[in-house]
Write a protein that holds these residues in place. Structure first.
Motif, PDB file in Angstrom:
ATOM      1  N   LEU A 180       0.814  -1.223   0.000  1.00  0.00           N
ATOM      2  CA  LEU A 180       0.000   0.000   0.000  1.00  0.00           C
ATOM      3  C   LEU A 180       0.847   1.273   0.000  1.00  0.00           C
ATOM      4  N   ASP A 181       2.133   1.164   0.328  1.00  0.00           N
ATOM      5  CA  ASP A 181       2.999   2.351   0.356  1.00  0.00           C
ATOM      6  C   ASP A 181       3.162   2.978  -1.022  1.00  0.00           C
ATOM      7  N   ARG A 182       2.872   2.224  -2.076  1.00  0.00           N
ATOM      8  CA  ARG A 182       2.984   2.813  -3.409  1.00  0.00           C
ATOM      9  C   ARG A 182       1.930   3.895  -3.629  1.00  0.00           C
ATOM     10  N   TYR A 183       0.879   3.890  -2.802  1.00  0.00           N
ATOM     11  CA  TYR A 183      -0.170   4.913  -2.905  1.00  0.00           C
ATOM     12  C   TYR A 183       0.099   6.114  -2.008  1.00  0.00           C
ATOM     13  N   ARG A 184       1.102   6.037  -1.203  1.00  0.00           N
ATOM     14  CA  ARG A 184       1.484   7.160  -0.337  1.00  0.00           C
ATOM     15  C   ARG A 184       3.005   7.283  -0.302  1.00  0.00           C
ATOM     16  N   PRO A 185       3.562   7.675  -1.425  1.00  0.00           N
ATOM     17  CA  PRO A 185       5.029   7.756  -1.512  1.00  0.00           C
ATOM     18  C   PRO A 185       5.596   8.879  -0.642  1.00  0.00           C
ATOM     19  N   VAL A 186       6.860   8.697  -0.294  1.00  0.00           N
ATOM     20  CA  VAL A 186       7.624   9.750   0.380  1.00  0.00           C
ATOM     21  C   VAL A 186       8.570  10.290  -0.681  1.00  0.00           C
ATOM     22  N   TYR A 187       8.483  11.593  -0.917  1.00  0.00           N
ATOM     23  CA  TYR A 187       9.325  12.228  -1.927  1.00  0.00           C
ATOM     24  C   TYR A 187      10.543  12.832  -1.254  1.00  0.00           C
ATOM     25  N   ILE A 188      11.660  12.812  -1.959  1.00  0.00           N
ATOM     26  CA  ILE A 188      12.881  13.422  -1.433  1.00  0.00           C
ATOM     27  C   ILE A 188      13.405  14.445  -2.442  1.00  0.00           C
ATOM     28  N   LEU A 189      14.059  15.441  -1.906  1.00  0.00           N
ATOM     29  CA  LEU A 189      14.772  16.422  -2.712  1.00  0.00           C
ATOM     30  C   LEU A 189      15.933  16.931  -1.877  1.00  0.00           C
ATOM     31  N   PRO A 190      16.969  17.436  -2.516  1.00  0.00           N
ATOM     32  CA  PRO A 190      18.146  17.859  -1.754  1.00  0.00           C
ATOM     33  C   PRO A 190      17.843  19.082  -0.885  1.00  0.00           C
ATOM     34  N   ALA A 191      18.425  19.080   0.294  1.00  0.00           N
ATOM     35  CA  ALA A 191      18.356  20.256   1.167  1.00  0.00           C
ATOM     36  C   ALA A 191      19.598  21.081   0.861  1.00  0.00           C
ATOM     37  N   ASP A 192      19.537  21.807  -0.247  1.00  0.00           N
ATOM     38  CA  ASP A 192      20.664  22.649  -0.642  1.00  0.00           C
ATOM     39  C   ASP A 192      20.258  24.116  -0.533  1.00  0.00           C
ATOM     40  N   ALA A 193      21.142  24.991  -0.936  1.00  0.00           N
ATOM     41  CA  ALA A 193      20.879  26.435  -0.796  1.00  0.00           C
ATOM     42  C   ALA A 193      19.616  26.857  -1.544  1.00  0.00           C
ATOM     43  N   ASP A 194      19.386  26.297  -2.730  1.00  0.00           N
ATOM     44  CA  ASP A 194      18.214  26.682  -3.520  1.00  0.00           C
ATOM     45  C   ASP A 194      16.909  26.251  -2.868  1.00  0.00           C
ATOM     46  N   THR A 195      16.824  24.977  -2.478  1.00  0.00           N
ATOM     47  CA  THR A 195      15.569  24.486  -1.915  1.00  0.00           C
ATOM     48  C   THR A 195      15.284  25.091  -0.537  1.00  0.00           C
ATOM     49  N   VAL A 196      16.307  25.175   0.301  1.00  0.00           N
ATOM     50  CA  VAL A 196      16.101  25.704   1.647  1.00  0.00           C
ATOM     51  C   VAL A 196      15.730  27.191   1.590  1.00  0.00           C
ATOM     52  N   THR A 197      16.339  27.943   0.698  1.00  0.00           N
ATOM     53  CA  THR A 197      15.975  29.358   0.538  1.00  0.00           C
ATOM     54  C   THR A 197      14.544  29.484   0.041  1.00  0.00           C
ATOM     55  N   ALA A 198      14.146  28.629  -0.890  1.00  0.00           N
ATOM     56  CA  ALA A 198      12.771  28.660  -1.385  1.00  0.00           C
ATOM     57  C   ALA A 198      11.784  28.372  -0.263  1.00  0.00           C
ATOM     58  N   VAL A 199      12.110  27.425   0.607  1.00  0.00           N
ATOM     59  CA  VAL A 199      11.239  27.123   1.752  1.00  0.00           C
ATOM     60  C   VAL A 199      11.158  28.328   2.679  1.00  0.00           C
ATOM     61  N   MET A 200      12.310  28.944   2.961  1.00  0.00           N
ATOM     62  CA  MET A 200      12.332  30.101   3.867  1.00  0.00           C
ATOM     63  C   MET A 200      11.432  31.221   3.369  1.00  0.00           C
ATOM     64  N   LEU A 201      11.375  31.427   2.068  1.00  0.00           N
ATOM     65  CA  LEU A 201      10.612  32.535   1.495  1.00  0.00           C
ATOM     66  C   LEU A 201       9.167  32.175   1.182  1.00  0.00           C
ATOM     67  N   ALA A 202       8.810  30.908   1.313  1.00  0.00           N
ATOM     68  CA  ALA A 202       7.469  30.447   0.950  1.00  0.00           C
ATOM     69  C   ALA A 202       6.455  30.696   2.072  1.00  0.00           C
ATOM     70  N   THR A 203       5.200  30.548   1.708  1.00  0.00           N
ATOM     71  CA  THR A 203       4.108  30.586   2.685  1.00  0.00           C
ATOM     72  C   THR A 203       3.222  29.356   2.555  1.00  0.00           C
ATOM     73  N   ASN A 204       3.594  28.451   1.635  1.00  0.00           N
ATOM     74  CA  ASN A 204       2.798  27.260   1.404  1.00  0.00           C
ATOM     75  C   ASN A 204       3.623  26.238   0.616  1.00  0.00           C
ATOM     76  N   VAL A 205       3.163  24.988   0.621  1.00  0.00           N
ATOM     77  CA  VAL A 205       3.749  23.927  -0.173  1.00  0.00           C
ATOM     78  C   VAL A 205       2.646  23.403  -1.096  1.00  0.00           C
ATOM     79  N   ARG A 206       3.024  23.176  -2.347  1.00  0.00           N
ATOM     80  CA  ARG A 206       2.080  22.592  -3.310  1.00  0.00           C
ATOM     81  C   ARG A 206       2.795  21.450  -4.003  1.00  0.00           C
ATOM     82  N   LEU A 207       2.221  20.252  -3.951  1.00  0.00           N
ATOM     83  CA  LEU A 207       2.779  19.071  -4.578  1.00  0.00           C
ATOM     84  C   LEU A 207       1.882  18.707  -5.757  1.00  0.00           C
ATOM     85  N   VAL A 208       2.466  18.625  -6.950  1.00  0.00           N
ATOM     86  CA  VAL A 208       1.721  18.318  -8.172  1.00  0.00           C
ATOM     87  C   VAL A 208       2.296  17.045  -8.770  1.00  0.00           C
ATOM     88  N   MET A 209       1.400  16.094  -9.110  1.00  0.00           N
ATOM     89  CA  MET A 209       1.816  14.835  -9.685  1.00  0.00           C
ATOM     90  C   MET A 209       1.019  14.608 -10.965  1.00  0.00           C
TER      91      MET A 209
END
Length: 180
Positions: free
Chosen positions: A118-147
């Motif tokens: 059943l885990d195939r229906y609720r995947p865990v996604y990963i992405l690098p915690a680098d300067a680009d992603t962490v800065t984007a998180v710091m400046l964000a007000t929301n998360v949107r996941l599109v598949m």
């Protein structure tokens, strides 16, 4: 000169011995506590934060009722994005993009999180915690996941917030991963 010095010392000593000046105009009385609302007055519920940060057991940014969870572990340099409940449509779920504000990042499924069928229906996604992603998180007000899959596009997002949760999460993630 000696006389002037003695006179100056005498004036200073006399000035120090003078009684305190009378108090200025009376100060206003202390403010009274606000009256409690009458029982018939409606009481507005306190607004719950749509995103919250916690540190137990790892640094986590959680969406109130939308099921999105973003985590950042110390010294791993990886962000993990998971969600509950599972997607409404069938997979595959490997064509996904996460949006932090106006920045978009492709994400991969973490294979080690796929333990049960059943885990195939609720995947865990990963992405690098680098300067680009962490800065984007710091400046964000929301998360949107599109598949995207053969059934079309599915989207999951939380409610935008300005409570500082994203800045706190991003800053802490950068610190515990040695990003400057």
């Amino acid at each position: 000169m000696k006389t002037g010095f003695v006179a100056t010392c005498l004036l200073v000593c006399l000035g120090a011995c003078q009684p305190a000046s009378p108090p200025a105009a009376e100060s206003p009385p202390p403010p009274q506590p606000a009256a409690a609302p009458s029982p018939s007055a409606p009481i507005a519920p306190a607004a719950a934060a749509s995103w919250e940060v916690s540190l137990d057991p790892v640094l986590t940014l959680t969406s109130g009722g939308d099921g999105l969870i973003l985590t950042c572990e110390e010294a791993k340099k990886i962000l993990r994005l998971s969600f509950e409940p599972a997607w409404e449509k069938e997979g595959p779920f490997d064509n996904a993009v996460v949006h932090f504000g106006d920045k978009a990042f492709p994400v991969k499924i973490e294979a080690s999180a796929q333990k049960e069928k059943l885990d195939r229906y609720r995947p865990v996604y990963i992405l690098p915690a680098d300067a680009d992603t962490v800065t984007a998180v710091m400046l964000a007000t929301n998360v949107r996941l599109v598949m995207n899959n053969q059934d079309g596009e599915q989207e999951r997002s939380g409610e935008p917030t300005d409570n500082g949760a994203f800045d706190t999460f991003g800053t802490t993630c950068a610190q515990i991963n040695g990003l400057h």
